[in-house]
Scaffold this motif. Structure first.
Motif, PDB file in Angstrom:
ATOM      1  N   TYR A 163     -57.387 -50.223  40.080  1.00  0.00           N
ATOM      2  CA  TYR A 163     -56.027 -50.744  40.169  1.00  0.00           C
ATOM      3  C   TYR A 163     -55.786 -51.577  41.427  1.00  0.00           C
ATOM      4  O   TYR A 163     -54.759 -52.216  41.550  1.00  0.00           O
ATOM      5  N   LYS A 164     -56.729 -51.594  42.362  1.00  0.00           N
ATOM      6  CA  LYS A 164     -56.510 -52.308  43.622  1.00  0.00           C
ATOM      7  C   LYS A 164     -57.034 -53.741  43.577  1.00  0.00           C
ATOM      8  O   LYS A 164     -56.409 -54.645  44.107  1.00  0.00           O
ATOM      9  N   GLY A 165     -58.191 -53.952  43.003  1.00  0.00           N
ATOM     10  CA  GLY A 165     -58.772 -55.288  42.969  1.00  0.00           C
ATOM     11  C   GLY A 165     -58.484 -55.991  41.649  1.00  0.00           C
ATOM     12  O   GLY A 165     -58.563 -55.389  40.587  1.00  0.00           O
ATOM     13  N   ARG A 166     -58.149 -57.289  41.712  1.00  0.00           N
ATOM     14  CA  ARG A 166     -57.813 -58.032  40.497  1.00  0.00           C
ATOM     15  C   ARG A 166     -58.986 -58.047  39.524  1.00  0.00           C
ATOM     16  O   ARG A 166     -58.830 -57.766  38.341  1.00  0.00           O
ATOM     17  N   ALA A 171     -61.759 -55.904  34.708  1.00  0.00           N
ATOM     18  CA  ALA A 171     -62.970 -55.333  34.119  1.00  0.00           C
ATOM     19  C   ALA A 171     -62.684 -53.944  33.553  1.00  0.00           C
ATOM     20  O   ALA A 171     -63.175 -53.592  32.475  1.00  0.00           O
ATOM     21  N   TRP A 172     -61.888 -53.156  34.273  1.00  0.00           N
ATOM     22  CA  TRP A 172     -61.544 -51.810  33.809  1.00  0.00           C
ATOM     23  C   TRP A 172     -60.798 -51.857  32.489  1.00  0.00           C
ATOM     24  O   TRP A 172     -61.093 -51.101  31.555  1.00  0.00           O
ATOM     25  N   ARG A 176     -62.312 -50.289  29.109  1.00  0.00           N
ATOM     26  CA  ARG A 176     -61.581 -49.207  28.454  1.00  0.00           C
ATOM     27  C   ARG A 176     -61.250 -49.553  27.012  1.00  0.00           C
ATOM     28  O   ARG A 176     -61.218 -48.698  26.143  1.00  0.00           O
ATOM     29  N   GLN A 177     -61.006 -50.834  26.782  1.00  0.00           N
ATOM     30  CA  GLN A 177     -60.713 -51.285  25.429  1.00  0.00           C
ATOM     31  C   GLN A 177     -61.949 -51.211  24.536  1.00  0.00           C
ATOM     32  O   GLN A 177     -61.868 -50.827  23.359  1.00  0.00           O
TER      33      GLN A 177
END
Length: 206
Positions: A163-166, A171-172, A176-177
């Motif tokens: 949640y901190k890096g754009r 990518a997360w 997750r998708q």
């Protein structure tokens, strides 16, 4: 900063799987109780951590990487965007072979030796990928091609700063998708690619 605080608040509200309660997936329940929340202090932890000072949050993450590799018998681990030698020491303690993008390839008890390139991984089945804070600087499309087949599973991907890096956040969300099972731990996330598992998304804090 606003987006980060908003995500922390949302995570706290959704946080309900601290001890595995309410989890209907046997795999995820086992993962939470025997890996994520497992409190055993391995001999290797004391040996590794005696070599210097390590921040508490970092220590939790690297111990988790160790437990994942040990519990699931991961032997080929690809690390991208890693600047800390601690990762190597923890993973080398359990992996027979560890592949690192930054610094090269390390085996148990060894330090970084050479730069690893995508071609070096031909014929090597990656079990786990750790995407560190700086992985945007080191990522290359050729690595994506190498891992494309492995994403069919089984494969575990751990990503930091979700949640901190754009770039890491993007990518997360994509991982997750696409993944089968994802574990959101606010500071970092785990995604499993394995068609044998029941799909699901979970929020856990360690």
């Amino acid at each position: 900063m606003y987006n980060y605080l908003k995500q922390r608040f949302k995570h706290a509200i959704r946080f309900r799987h601290k001890r595995g309660y309410g989890v209907h997936s046997p795999f995820v329940f086992d993962l939470i109780t025997n890996v994520i929340k497992e409190k055993a202090v391995y001999y290797d932890f004391e040996r590794i951590e005696s070599k210097g000072n390590i921040r508490e949050k970092e220590r939790k993450l690297y111990r988790l990487l160790f437990r994942l590799a040990e519990y699931f018998s991961y032997r080929n681990v690809l690390c991208v965007g890693v600047r800390s030698p601690w990762v190597s020491m923890y993973l080398a303690a359990v992996s027979k072979q560890m592949v690192l993008l930054n610094g090269g390839c390390a085996c148990p008890g060894a330090e970084y030796t050479e730069q690893v390139k995508p071609g070096d991984l031909k014929g090597c089945e990656i079990d786990m990928v750790f995407l560190g804070r700086a992985f945007e600087e080191d990522w290359d499309e050729t690595w994506e091609e190498v891992l494309r087949v492995r994403r069919r599973g089984p494969l575990c991907i751990v990503i930091k700063d979700i949640y901190k890096g754009r770039f890491n956040s993007l990518a997360w969300r994509q991982l997750r998708q696409e993944g089968t099972v994802s574990i959101d731990m606010m500071w970092y996330g785990i995604v499993f690619f394995d068609t044998r598992l029941q799909k699901g998304r979970y929020n856990v804090i360690i």
